[in-house]
Motif scaffolding. Structure first.
Motif, mmCIF file in Angstrom:
data_model
loop_
_atom_site.group_PDB
_atom_site.id
_atom_site.type_symbol
_atom_site.label_atom_id
_atom_site.label_comp_id
_atom_site.label_asym_id
_atom_site.label_seq_id
_atom_site.Cartn_x
_atom_site.Cartn_y
_atom_site.Cartn_z
ATOM 1 N N LEU A 132 0.847 -1.240 0.026
ATOM 2 C CA LEU A 132 -0.116 0.037 0.133
ATOM 3 C C LEU A 132 0.619 1.364 0.126
ATOM 4 O O LEU A 132 0.655 2.219 -0.696
ATOM 5 C CB LEU A 132 -0.942 0.056 1.160
ATOM 6 N N ASP A 133 1.996 1.233 0.735
ATOM 7 C CA ASP A 133 3.005 2.131 0.801
ATOM 8 C C ASP A 133 3.277 2.808 -0.731
ATOM 9 O O ASP A 133 3.267 3.887 -0.853
ATOM 10 C CB ASP A 133 3.905 2.310 1.778
ATOM 11 N N MET A 134 3.508 1.783 -1.379
ATOM 12 C CA MET A 134 3.998 1.995 -2.667
ATOM 13 C C MET A 134 2.967 2.391 -3.613
ATOM 14 O O MET A 134 3.164 3.320 -4.448
ATOM 15 C CB MET A 134 4.707 0.838 -3.226
ATOM 16 N N LEU A 135 1.911 1.883 -3.527
ATOM 17 C CA LEU A 135 0.652 2.248 -4.254
ATOM 18 C C LEU A 135 0.258 3.565 -4.206
ATOM 19 O O LEU A 135 -0.134 4.219 -4.989
ATOM 20 C CB LEU A 135 -0.499 1.194 -4.296
ATOM 21 N N LEU A 136 0.196 3.993 -2.873
ATOM 22 C CA LEU A 136 -0.053 5.379 -2.535
ATOM 23 C C LEU A 136 0.927 6.700 -2.694
ATOM 24 O O LEU A 136 0.384 7.705 -2.644
ATOM 25 C CB LEU A 136 -0.623 5.323 -0.898
ATOM 26 N N ARG A 137 1.927 6.325 -3.108
ATOM 27 C CA ARG A 137 2.842 7.569 -3.466
ATOM 28 C C ARG A 137 2.285 8.637 -4.190
ATOM 29 O O ARG A 137 1.700 8.153 -5.437
ATOM 30 C CB ARG A 137 4.146 7.103 -4.001
ATOM 31 N N THR A 141 -3.838 11.643 -0.106
ATOM 32 C CA THR A 141 -5.270 12.156 0.378
ATOM 33 C C THR A 141 -6.158 11.106 -0.051
ATOM 34 O O THR A 141 -7.200 11.387 0.482
ATOM 35 C CB THR A 141 -5.442 13.618 -0.305
ATOM 36 N N ARG A 142 -6.066 10.226 -0.869
ATOM 37 C CA ARG A 142 -7.097 9.309 -1.206
ATOM 38 C C ARG A 142 -6.792 7.841 -0.712
ATOM 39 O O ARG A 142 -7.571 6.916 -1.080
ATOM 40 C CB ARG A 142 -7.163 9.143 -2.822
ATOM 41 N N ALA A 143 -5.913 8.033 0.300
ATOM 42 C CA ALA A 143 -5.623 6.730 0.985
ATOM 43 C C ALA A 143 -6.716 5.728 1.485
ATOM 44 O O ALA A 143 -6.546 4.511 0.737
ATOM 45 C CB ALA A 143 -4.535 6.973 2.148
ATOM 46 N N CYS A 144 -7.598 6.256 2.318
ATOM 47 C CA CYS A 144 -8.620 5.366 2.725
ATOM 48 C C CYS A 144 -9.512 4.640 1.858
ATOM 49 O O CYS A 144 -9.976 3.566 1.979
ATOM 50 C CB CYS A 144 -9.230 6.121 3.799
ATOM 51 N N SER A 145 -9.883 5.570 0.702
ATOM 52 C CA SER A 145 -10.734 4.948 -0.324
ATOM 53 C C SER A 145 -9.933 4.134 -1.172
ATOM 54 O O SER A 145 -10.483 2.875 -1.305
ATOM 55 C CB SER A 145 -11.429 6.175 -1.042
ATOM 56 N N HIS A 240 -6.433 11.627 6.715
ATOM 57 C CA HIS A 240 -6.855 12.329 5.481
ATOM 58 C C HIS A 240 -8.376 12.046 5.158
ATOM 59 O O HIS A 240 -8.984 12.842 4.243
ATOM 60 C CB HIS A 240 -5.975 11.709 4.099
ATOM 61 N N ALA A 241 -8.909 11.009 6.001
ATOM 62 C CA ALA A 241 -10.263 10.728 5.677
ATOM 63 C C ALA A 241 -11.344 11.469 6.198
ATOM 64 O O ALA A 241 -11.234 12.214 7.258
ATOM 65 C CB ALA A 241 -10.337 9.297 6.209
ATOM 66 N N LEU A 242 -12.353 11.694 5.146
ATOM 67 C CA LEU A 242 -13.679 12.295 5.814
ATOM 68 C C LEU A 242 -14.215 11.737 6.818
ATOM 69 O O LEU A 242 -14.809 12.189 7.812
ATOM 70 C CB LEU A 242 -14.542 12.241 4.509
ATOM 71 N N ARG A 243 -14.013 10.468 6.857
ATOM 72 C CA ARG A 243 -14.736 9.745 8.046
ATOM 73 C C ARG A 243 -14.219 10.197 9.390
ATOM 74 O O ARG A 243 -14.794 10.103 10.400
ATOM 75 C CB ARG A 243 -14.197 8.050 7.904
ATOM 76 N N ARG A 244 -13.059 10.710 9.378
ATOM 77 C CA ARG A 244 -12.244 11.239 10.935
ATOM 78 C C ARG A 244 -13.038 12.296 11.101
ATOM 79 O O ARG A 244 -13.542 12.406 12.380
ATOM 80 C CB ARG A 244 -10.795 11.204 10.568
ATOM 81 N N GLU A 245 -13.573 13.219 10.342
ATOM 82 C CA GLU A 245 -14.363 14.284 10.706
ATOM 83 C C GLU A 245 -15.728 13.936 11.314
ATOM 84 O O GLU A 245 -16.094 14.520 12.281
ATOM 85 C CB GLU A 245 -14.463 15.466 9.586
#
Ligand SMILES: [Zn+2]
Ligand SMILES: [Zn+2]
Length: 310
Positions: A132-137, A141-145, A240-245
């Motif tokens: 995931l770390d490599m895929l997200l580079r 900001t879209r990490a969770c989705s 980064h997630a909307l869910r957090r808010e």
């Protein structure tokens, strides 16, 4: 509701009168550790029963990340079904999140071993070629989705490898109530109205969420009173997630008005029913590439696969 127990001036358990350890604010009751565990166990059994989530002969793949929710889920299902009539298999996905996942993976392995439950593990590098770390580079900001879509696919693949008939996940009341609000904010009526217990017609492994009516706070207390609490790190991408808010907003409202989250779930049920009566059941189609259930054309995973070049 009970009075004060003789010991330490603490409130008394509403069931047995012993010193209480937990205040169920929405029901205005106090419970001792024994009755807290029993109450949660009964509610989970009732949720499973009311939605006919599990039937004898099932092999349940229990998504075990090693975090609090999945740990509680596996313990509860083991308590209810450890001696039959269903078979439990723990399935664990290692997404490859440096500095965070190692500790939770270890915790998952220890729990499965201690309960004598078979564990099937898969990893993002195995399944998708990269962590995931490599895929997200560049896409943090879209990490969770992104992670959510890949993890869902990975869990299904692991459940298939385990020969499972159902996939159980540890989504709790807070998660589900947050999802209701998030679907409202996004205007996604179809997702809001989707009946999680809908018949899959045998095309895919149905997902079940036995902790739907158990709050995050109750799960934490359930683990604490049994001495299974482990202070594990939080996922570094969660910021980064909307869910957090939505999570902190909903937690604040729930504190002021206990029962708000249950109320949201009741409303979701009403919307499901009304939508079904008006539009018919929200039938899912199949993805034209992988055959997975989806609302039309390509599933989320296959769309993401193109973007990420998997
Ligand atoms: Zn008690
Ligand atoms: Zn697909």
């Amino acid at each position: 509701m009970g009075g004060t127990s003789p010991c330490a001036g603490r409130p008394a358990c509403s069931v047995c009168g012993e010193a209480a350890v937990f205040h169920m604010r929405d029901r205005r009751t106090h419970l001792c550790s024994t009755h807290l565990v029993a109450d949660i166990r009964e509610r989970v059994a009732a949720t499973i029963e009311s939605r006919r989530m599990i039937t004898p002969g099932d092999r349940i793949a229990v998504a075990l990340s090693g975090g609090k929710d999945s740990t509680a889920l596996l313990l509860l299902l083991h308590g209810l079904y450890g001696t039959g009539p269903v078979d439990l298999v723990a399935v664990t996905v290692d997404e490859g999140i440096g500095g965070y996942r190692e500790a939770t993976i270890r915790s998952a392995e220890n729990l499965a071993r201690r309960l004598g439950i078979r564990q099937v593990s898969v990893s993002f590098p195995d399944l998708f070629g990269r962590s995931l770390d490599m895929l997200l580079r560049g896409r943090e900001t879209r990490a969770c989705s992104i992670c959510g879509i890949l993890r869902k696919k990975a869990l299904v693949l692991a459940a298939e490898r385990a020969g499972a008939t159902k996939l159980a996940t540890g989504h709790n009341l807070d998660d589900e109530a947050q999802s209701v609000l998030m679907n409202v904010f996004r205007g996604d009526l179809q997702r809001l109205a989707r009946d999680p217990g809908a018949d899959s017609g045998g095309r895919f492994i149905p997902r079940i969420k036995p902790l739907t009516y158990v709050s995050e706070r109750e799960i934490a207390a359930f683990l604490l009173v049994q001495g299974i609490w482990e202070d594990l790190p939080e996922c570094p991408y969660a910021v980064h997630a909307l869910r957090r808010e939505v999570r902190s907003m909903l937690a604040a409202i729930e504190y002021q008005r206990p029962g708000t989250m249950l109320c949201l779930m009741e409303n979701k049920k009403k919307i499901e029913t009304a939508y079904r009566e008006r539009v018919g059941s929200v039938a899912l189609g199949s993805c034209r590439e992988c055959g997975d259930p989806c609302s039309g054309g390509l599933c989320q995973f296959c769309r993401l696969r193109r973007v990420l070049g998997l």
